[in-house]
Design an enzyme around this catalytic site. Structure first.
Site, PDB file in Angstrom:
ATOM      1  N   LYS A 176       1.996  -8.359 -12.916  1.00 46.09           N
ATOM      2  CA  LYS A 176       3.097  -8.991 -13.650  1.00 46.09           C
ATOM      3  C   LYS A 176       4.402  -8.650 -12.927  1.00 46.09           C
ATOM      4  O   LYS A 176       4.420  -7.678 -12.179  1.00 46.09           O
ATOM      5  CB  LYS A 176       3.119  -8.509 -15.088  1.00 46.09           C
ATOM      6  N   ARG A 182       5.447  -2.267   4.702  1.00 37.99           N
ATOM      7  CA  ARG A 182       6.501  -2.474   5.700  1.00 37.99           C
ATOM      8  C   ARG A 182       6.615  -1.293   6.648  1.00 37.99           C
ATOM      9  O   ARG A 182       6.959  -1.429   7.802  1.00 37.99           O
ATOM     10  CB  ARG A 182       7.833  -2.667   4.978  1.00 37.99           C
ATOM     11  N   HIS A 187       2.459  -8.335 -22.549  1.00 38.18           N
ATOM     12  CA  HIS A 187       1.604  -7.357 -23.231  1.00 38.18           C
ATOM     13  C   HIS A 187       1.482  -7.612 -24.738  1.00 38.18           C
ATOM     14  O   HIS A 187       0.392  -7.568 -25.304  1.00 38.18           O
ATOM     15  CB  HIS A 187       2.130  -5.934 -23.019  1.00 38.18           C
ATOM     16  N   LYS A 218      12.555   0.391 -26.022  1.00 33.13           N
ATOM     17  CA  LYS A 218      12.724   1.623 -25.249  1.00 33.13           C
ATOM     18  C   LYS A 218      13.557   2.618 -26.050  1.00 33.13           C
ATOM     19  O   LYS A 218      14.275   2.237 -26.972  1.00 33.13           O
ATOM     20  CB  LYS A 218      13.443   1.306 -23.939  1.00 33.13           C
ATOM     21  N   ASP A 227      -3.058  -7.808 -16.642  1.00 32.75           N
ATOM     22  CA  ASP A 227      -2.193  -7.267 -17.689  1.00 32.75           C
ATOM     23  C   ASP A 227      -2.902  -5.976 -18.074  1.00 32.75           C
ATOM     24  O   ASP A 227      -3.977  -6.020 -18.693  1.00 32.75           O
ATOM     25  CB  ASP A 227      -2.104  -8.215 -18.887  1.00 32.75           C
ATOM     26  N   HIS A 228      -2.347  -4.834 -17.676  1.00 36.93           N
ATOM     27  CA  HIS A 228      -3.143  -3.612 -17.781  1.00 36.93           C
ATOM     28  C   HIS A 228      -3.470  -3.242 -19.235  1.00 36.93           C
ATOM     29  O   HIS A 228      -4.391  -2.488 -19.486  1.00 36.93           O
ATOM     30  CB  HIS A 228      -2.508  -2.453 -17.009  1.00 36.93           C
ATOM     31  N   ALA A 273       0.814  -1.231   0.000  1.00 41.45           N
ATOM     32  CA  ALA A 273       0.000   0.000   0.000  1.00 41.45           C
ATOM     33  C   ALA A 273       0.842   1.272   0.000  1.00 41.45           C
ATOM     34  O   ALA A 273       0.323   2.350  -0.305  1.00 41.45           O
ATOM     35  CB  ALA A 273      -0.934  -0.005   1.205  1.00 41.45           C
ATOM     36  N   GLY A 301       3.564   1.536  -1.883  1.00 37.98           N
ATOM     37  CA  GLY A 301       4.399   1.439  -3.084  1.00 37.98           C
ATOM     38  C   GLY A 301       3.962   2.381  -4.198  1.00 37.98           C
ATOM     39  O   GLY A 301       2.942   3.070  -4.120  1.00 37.98           O
ATOM     40  N   VAL A 304       5.495  -9.613   5.066  1.00 38.13           N
ATOM     41  CA  VAL A 304       4.867 -10.696   4.301  1.00 38.13           C
ATOM     42  C   VAL A 304       5.289 -12.087   4.777  1.00 38.13           C
ATOM     43  O   VAL A 304       4.578 -13.061   4.573  1.00 38.13           O
ATOM     44  CB  VAL A 304       5.165 -10.586   2.773  1.00 38.13           C
TER      45      VAL A 304
END
Ligand code: NAD
Length: 485
Positions: A150, A44, A242, A342, A179-180, A11, A13, A88
């Site tokens: 992912k 954490r 993707h 990229k 997978d957005h 939460a 992140g 975790v």
């Protein structure tokens, strides 16, 4: 919609901040969250509930599609949020979490419908799933679901191992692999585009389509993700997931209805028909590249191996292009060309369909190819390229483009659509294990070839369209990448 407890690991992140809170808030504003909704953030860091509320508020102010200026709405939304510190690996922390989840379920009169969202590093997926089970969090009198991000494994073997770990605590129908790209409006539109337009439906086969080109190019480099990216490369970061998902969504045969069972069945069929590359042929069908220094939008940018965090002599791929064949009734003999990289010239995700010249058609060289172009990201749109006679140029042929652009609409973001679907229990646009496994199976020989250095690493300057070998891949078949400027 069922009252739900939404338990978010990770939460504090980056993903939660940039995507998940804005998505939840936008759903709240659009009345698309269950009326009774509890959100428990875990991380954490030690944070009080008030500090957590501030953190969420800041994320909404910075990233939300909808304005977060109305204090009463914002407070109504934040009321649902609680925060707990959790490691975790400590099952004891999960037992304490169970107490909080149950307390909130009582307070809000929520049946035990629990959504666990793992927005944490993938090495934690297995241990979290098993601790959810062991602590009793997974024993509910309602439903339980697991959303995971992912990457799902880094090769076929690790993906299978991870799936075994998850399967001991969750059944396949309870696992929602995000997978957005599958949440993007244009991807969700592909099936409708074909099924509801007879012009396209009639042309959607190897009789009329010469080739299909799928590109996802980025202008950014590795940014702050070198630690992960230098061991993943374009093939794991983009291609296995993707790009192959876009391929499946584009090329699947029309499902009888657009539901999870049918769509996933049709997608699996595509993967089963995808021709496996033979070891000796791989270098003829795959191009592997890495960017060198160059210029993007007038700014000098360093080469990949000069980026902070990247190994000095790294041979990691930042670009991949592939020629693929789907050996089924509709697509046999139609090459699909896929590339992603990229530090390329343009940020764009796009599908281009090039139509064939009919047999016996005119050999007029001035005639442009008919194209159907589907822009997925960052702009959404469609255009068709046709020919007409230009009356001002003695009737010479000129190409015309008929455009539709969706950029005006403030459409829901992918994460919004996908989280909404997960809460409703609709897994149509989530990735089934069969698709993951078949994708890794197809990609594995390429990973092996990279490992054994059987495919030369081609340099391309930042700001270009990739290595020359990527152009040659198409030229060998008499084609060219369309719309490269
Ligand atoms: P991040 O590093 O920003 O956040 C990680 C979160 O995990 C933090 O909240 C941290 O507190 C928590 N965490 C770390 N170790 C922990 C432990 N031992 N116990 C409990 N919590 C612990 O990561 P992120 O960028 O938000 O990515 C999260 C997941 O989403 C990853 O699987 C990543 O691959 C995936 N993902 C991220 C993006 C993105 O744009 N950030 C995009 C696609 C996928």
């Amino acid at each position: 919609m069922d009252p739900t407890s939404f338990v978010l690991f990770g939460a504090t992140g980056d993903l939660a901040k940039r995507k998940i809170y804005p998505a939840l808030y936008n759903l709240f504003i659009d009345h698309k969250l269950p009326e009774s909704f509890s959100i428990i953030g875990l991380g954490r860091r030690t944070l009080s509930d008030e500090e957590f509320h501030k953190h969420v508020e800041q994320s909404l102010i910075t990233f939300s599609r909808r304005s977060a200026n109305d204090p009463s709405r914002l407070n109504a939304f934040l009321q649902a949020f609680r925060y707990r510190t959790l490691d975790v690996n400590h099952v004891e922390d999960y037992r304490k979490l169970l107490e909080l989840v149950q307390r909130r379920e009582k307070e809000l009169n929520i049946r035990e419908n629990r959504m666990f969202y793992l927005s944490v590093a993938p090495e934690f997926f297995g241990v979290i799933a098993s601790n959810i089970n062991e602590s009793g969090l997974g024993s509910t009198d309602g439903w339980k679901r697991l959303i995971i991000e992912k990457p799902f494994g880094r090769d076929l073997e690790s993906a299978r191992y991870l799936n075994e770990q998850l399967s001991s605590s969750f059944e396949e129908h309870e696992i929602y692999r995000i997978d957005h790209y599958l949440g993007k409006p244009m991807i969700q539109n592909l099936e409708i585009l074909e099924s509801s337009n007879p012009i396209l439906k009639a042309l959607w086969s190897n009789h009329y389509i010469a080739n299909v080109q799928i590109t996802a190019s980025e202008t950014v480099g590795v940014e702050e993700r070198a630690g992960y990216y230098d061991h993943a490369g374009a093939i794991r970061d983009m291609f296995q997931n993707h790009m192959l998902q876009i391929l499946m969504m584009f090329s699947m045969q029309l499902p009888k209805k657009c539901d999870a069972h049918e769509v996933r069945f049709k997608k699996r069929k595509v993967m089963e028909s995808l021709r496996l590359l033979q070891k000796e042929d791989i270098s003829h069908h795959i191009v592997r590249g890495q960017y060198t220094a160059g210029e993007i939008e007038g700014k000098h940018v360093p080469g990949y191996t000069q980026e902070p965090g990247v190994a000095e002599f790294s041979t990691n791929d930042t670009f991949i292009a592939a020629r693929l064949w789907i050996d089924d009734f509709f697509w046999s003999d139609v090459p699909f060309y896929i590339r992603t990289g990229k530090r390329m010239k343009e940020k764009s995700t796009r599908i281009v369909v090039e139509f064939k010249e009919p047999l016996g058609g005119s050999s007029d060289q001035t005639k442009a190819r008919n194209l159907l172009v589907i822009d997925i990201n960052p702009n959404e749109g469609i255009f068709i390229q046709l020919n007409r006679k230009d009356p001002l140029q003695d009737g010479k042929l000129e190409p015309i483009r008929i455009h539709y652009s969706d950029s005006e609409k403030n459409a829901p973001e992918a994460y919004e659509t996908l989280i909404f679907d997960a809460i409703r229990g609709d897994s149509t646009f989530f990735v089934h294990w069969d698709e993951v496994e078949l994708s890794w199976k197809w990609v594995q020989p390429i990973l092996d070839a990279f490992e054994e250095d059987r495919i030369p690493l081609q340099a391309y300057p930042a700001g270009s369209n990739g290595p020359a070998a990527s152009d040659q891949l198409l030229e060998a078949d008499g084609y060219t990448w369309w719309l490269d400027s």
